[in-house]
Write a protein that holds these residues in place. Structure first.
Motif, PDB file in Angstrom:
ATOM      1  N   PRO A 264       0.775  -1.139  -0.021  1.00  0.00           N
ATOM      2  CA  PRO A 264       0.002   0.053  -0.104  1.00  0.00           C
ATOM      3  C   PRO A 264       0.761   1.340   0.032  1.00  0.00           C
ATOM      4  CG  PRO A 264      -1.079  -1.571   1.399  1.00  0.00           C
ATOM      5  CD  PRO A 264       0.284  -2.045   0.939  1.00  0.00           C
ATOM      6  N   ASP A 265       1.788   1.288   0.761  1.00  0.00           N
ATOM      7  CA  ASP A 265       2.810   2.509   0.955  1.00  0.00           C
ATOM      8  C   ASP A 265       3.343   2.715  -0.472  1.00  0.00           C
ATOM      9  OD1 ASP A 265       1.917   3.369   3.531  1.00  0.00           O
ATOM     10  OD2 ASP A 265       3.761   2.269   4.222  1.00  0.00           O
ATOM     11  N   ILE A 266       3.820   1.550  -1.029  1.00  0.00           N
ATOM     12  CA  ILE A 266       4.599   1.611  -2.483  1.00  0.00           C
ATOM     13  C   ILE A 266       3.548   2.501  -3.455  1.00  0.00           C
ATOM     14  CG2 ILE A 266       5.596   0.602  -4.576  1.00  0.00           C
ATOM     15  CD1 ILE A 266       6.627  -1.581  -2.403  1.00  0.00           C
ATOM     16  N   LEU A 267       2.279   1.850  -3.566  1.00  0.00           N
ATOM     17  CA  LEU A 267       1.331   2.383  -4.455  1.00  0.00           C
ATOM     18  C   LEU A 267       0.940   4.024  -4.147  1.00  0.00           C
ATOM     19  CD1 LEU A 267      -1.042  -0.885  -4.215  1.00  0.00           C
ATOM     20  CD2 LEU A 267       0.361  -0.133  -6.129  1.00  0.00           C
ATOM     21  N   LYS A 268       0.700   4.146  -2.844  1.00  0.00           N
ATOM     22  CA  LYS A 268       0.596   5.700  -2.589  1.00  0.00           C
ATOM     23  C   LYS A 268       1.766   6.525  -2.877  1.00  0.00           C
ATOM     24  CE  LYS A 268      -2.398   4.400   1.511  1.00  0.00           C
ATOM     25  NZ  LYS A 268      -2.430   4.544   2.927  1.00  0.00           N
ATOM     26  N   ARG A 269       2.984   6.047  -2.714  1.00  0.00           N
ATOM     27  CA  ARG A 269       4.099   6.869  -3.261  1.00  0.00           C
ATOM     28  C   ARG A 269       4.002   7.119  -4.679  1.00  0.00           C
ATOM     29  NH1 ARG A 269       7.275   3.770   0.028  1.00  0.00           N
ATOM     30  NH2 ARG A 269       8.233   2.328  -1.397  1.00  0.00           N
ATOM     31  N   ILE A 270       3.848   6.047  -5.736  1.00  0.00           N
ATOM     32  CA  ILE A 270       3.622   6.243  -7.156  1.00  0.00           C
ATOM     33  C   ILE A 270       2.885   7.010  -7.291  1.00  0.00           C
ATOM     34  CG2 ILE A 270       3.550   4.900  -9.285  1.00  0.00           C
ATOM     35  CD1 ILE A 270       4.794   2.453  -7.760  1.00  0.00           C
ATOM     36  N   ILE A 271       1.077   6.956  -6.541  1.00  0.00           N
ATOM     37  CA  ILE A 271       0.256   7.814  -7.128  1.00  0.00           C
ATOM     38  C   ILE A 271       0.681   9.296  -6.709  1.00  0.00           C
ATOM     39  CG2 ILE A 271      -1.923   8.455  -6.281  1.00  0.00           C
ATOM     40  CD1 ILE A 271      -2.566   5.570  -5.584  1.00  0.00           C
ATOM     41  N   ALA A 272       1.482   9.496  -5.640  1.00  0.00           N
ATOM     42  CA  ALA A 272       1.816  10.876  -5.248  1.00  0.00           C
ATOM     43  C   ALA A 272       2.700  11.353  -6.585  1.00  0.00           C
ATOM     44  CB  ALA A 272       2.350  10.687  -3.875  1.00  0.00           C
ATOM     45  N   ASP A 273       3.663  10.642  -7.077  1.00  0.00           N
ATOM     46  CA  ASP A 273       4.377  11.098  -8.057  1.00  0.00           C
ATOM     47  C   ASP A 273       3.629  11.544  -9.326  1.00  0.00           C
ATOM     48  OD1 ASP A 273       6.605  10.361  -6.425  1.00  0.00           O
ATOM     49  OD2 ASP A 273       7.135   8.396  -7.248  1.00  0.00           O
ATOM     50  N   ILE A 274       2.618  10.639  -9.626  1.00  0.00           N
ATOM     51  CA  ILE A 274       1.829  11.087 -10.772  1.00  0.00           C
ATOM     52  C   ILE A 274       1.169  12.506 -10.460  1.00  0.00           C
ATOM     53  CG2 ILE A 274      -0.339  10.509 -12.014  1.00  0.00           C
ATOM     54  CD1 ILE A 274       0.306   7.421 -11.585  1.00  0.00           C
ATOM     55  N   ASP A 275       0.628  12.575  -9.211  1.00  0.00           N
ATOM     56  CA  ASP A 275      -0.180  13.662  -8.933  1.00  0.00           C
ATOM     57  C   ASP A 275       0.805  15.078  -8.986  1.00  0.00           C
ATOM     58  OD1 ASP A 275      -2.417  12.400  -8.506  1.00  0.00           O
ATOM     59  OD2 ASP A 275      -2.222  12.417  -6.427  1.00  0.00           O
ATOM     60  N   SER A 276       2.207  14.836  -8.790  1.00  0.00           N
ATOM     61  CA  SER A 276       3.049  15.844  -8.583  1.00  0.00           C
ATOM     62  C   SER A 276       3.740  16.332  -9.940  1.00  0.00           C
ATOM     63  CB  SER A 276       4.214  15.361  -7.761  1.00  0.00           C
ATOM     64  OG  SER A 276       5.040  14.371  -8.596  1.00  0.00           O
ATOM     65  N   GLN A 277       3.386  15.528 -10.955  1.00  0.00           N
ATOM     66  CA  GLN A 277       3.637  15.759 -12.545  1.00  0.00           C
ATOM     67  C   GLN A 277       2.973  16.817 -13.112  1.00  0.00           C
ATOM     68  OE1 GLN A 277       3.927  11.855 -14.414  1.00  0.00           O
ATOM     69  NE2 GLN A 277       5.340  11.331 -13.257  1.00  0.00           N
TER      70      GLN A 277
END
Length: 277
Positions: A264-277
Motif C-alpha cells: 500500500p505505501d509503495i502504491l501511494k508513493r507512485i500515486i503521489a508521483d503522478i499527482d506531482s507531475q
C-alpha cells in the motif's frame, strides 16, 4: 482434469490396466490416458462403463461422478467470446476457473484479474490497434468477466508479484494509470489477494526471463500447471522438473520482493508521483 484424476485413482485402486479400461469402452489405452489427464471430452456412457468396471456401485458416488462428466462437457461462459478468444487461451480460462491458488509474476502489465476497464482497454489496444470498437469492447468485456472469479462465494487466492516497472509504466496515460493504482490499493484490502512489488533497487532476480503463472487445484492428485503466454500461443507445463523450477523461482521472487504489507505505501508513493507531475 478433476474427473480424470478420480477415474485414474479408481482404476489404480482396482488394479485395472489402461489397456483393459480402454477395451471396456471400445477404445484404446491412449484414450484412457488422455481422459485421465483431462485432455479429451467425456462420453457419459464411457464414464458409466468405467465406473462399473472399477466396482463403483454406490448410487450417490456414481451420480456425482456422472454429473462431473456432464459438467466437464458443458461449454464455459467464455465460449460466447469465441470470436475474439484464441483457442490456446480458452484452455487457460478453464484452468483458472478451477484453480484454488493463482500465483503470477508480471513484468509489463498489471495482472489481468486486477485490471480496471480503462487500463484493460489500453492494453487491448496495444495488441489490436486496427480492430473496430465492437471488437475492442468484447475483448475488454471478456477481461472484466474473468474478474468475477475473485468475487464468487469461494474465490481462489491470487498471489501476484509485479515488477515496479508495471506500476510506473503509464499504460493509457497518467489518469488511467492513477485509477489503476487506486484499484490495486483497494485490492490489497481483499482477503484473497496478495500483491508484492519487486523494486528497481532489487536489481536482477530469479525470473528475469519473463512473466508466468502457476495454477494450483483443490484435488491433491492434480498437478500444478505453469502457464507462459506468448504473442501467438502459450505453453502449459506440468512436468515435475518444470514445476519445481518455476515454483523455486516464484519462491525467490516472493523473498526478493517487498513484503505484502509494504505494497500500500509503495502504491501511494507512485500515486503521489503522478499527482506531482
Amino acid at each position: 482434469m478433476l474427473l480424470g484424476a478420480q477415474l485414474r485413482r479408481l482404476r489404480e485402486s482396482r488394479g485395472v490396466t489402461r489397456e483393459d479400461a480402454g477395451w471396456e469402452i471400445r477404445s484404446s489405452e491412449s484414450k484412457i490416458s488422455r481422459m485421465e489427464l483431462g485432455r479429451v471430452g467425456f462420453k457419459e456412457r464411457d464414464v458409466a462403463d468405467l465406473l462399473t468396471l472399477y466396482g463403483v456401485t454406490d448410487e450417490q458416488e456414481r451420480f456425482a461422478l456422472l454429473k462431473l462428466a456432464r459438467d466437464a462437457n458443458s461449454p464455459g461462459w467464455w465460449h460466447r467470446y469465441g470470436d475474439v478468444l484464441p483457442s490456446w487461451f480458452q484452455s487457460y480460462l478453464g484452468l483458472e476457473a478451477a484453480a484454488v491458488l493463482i500465483r503470477s509474476y508480471e513484468v509489463q502489465f498489471v495482472p489481468g484479474l486486477l485490471q480496471t476497464r480503462e487500463y484493460a482497454r489500453a492494453v487491448v489496444l496495444l495488441g489490436h490497434s486496427g480492430a473496430d470498437s465492437v471488437d475492442i469492447d468484447r475483448r475488454v468485456d471478456l477481461r472484466m468477466r474473468r474478474q468475477e472469479l475473485l468475487r464468487r462465494p469461494r474465490p481462489p487466492r491470487l498471489w501476484a508479484v509485479v515488477d515496479e516497472a508495471v506500476l510506473r509504466r503509464p499504460i493509457g496515460g497518467p489518469q488511467v494509470m492513477r485509477a489503476q493504482l487506486e484499484a490495486l490499493l483497494e485490492a490489497t484490502r481483499t482477503p484473497n489477494v496478495r500483491l508484492q512489488v519487486i523494486p528497481f533497487a532489487a536489481g536482477g532476480h530469479a525470473a528475469a526471463g519473463g512473466a508466468f503463472t502457476i495454477l494450483r487445484f483443490g484435488d491433491q492428485d492434480l498437478p500444478d500447471i505453469v502457464y507462459i503466454e506468448q504473442l501467438t500461443s502459450a505453453l502449459y507445463l506440468d512436468k515435475r522438473e518444470d514445476l519445481d523450477f518455476y515454483a523455486l523461482a516464484m519462491e525467490r521472487l516472493c523473498v526478493e520482493a517487498e513484503p505484502p504489507e509494504n505494497t500500500p505505501d509503495i502504491l501511494k508513493r507512485i500515486i503521489a508521483d503522478i499527482d506531482s507531475q
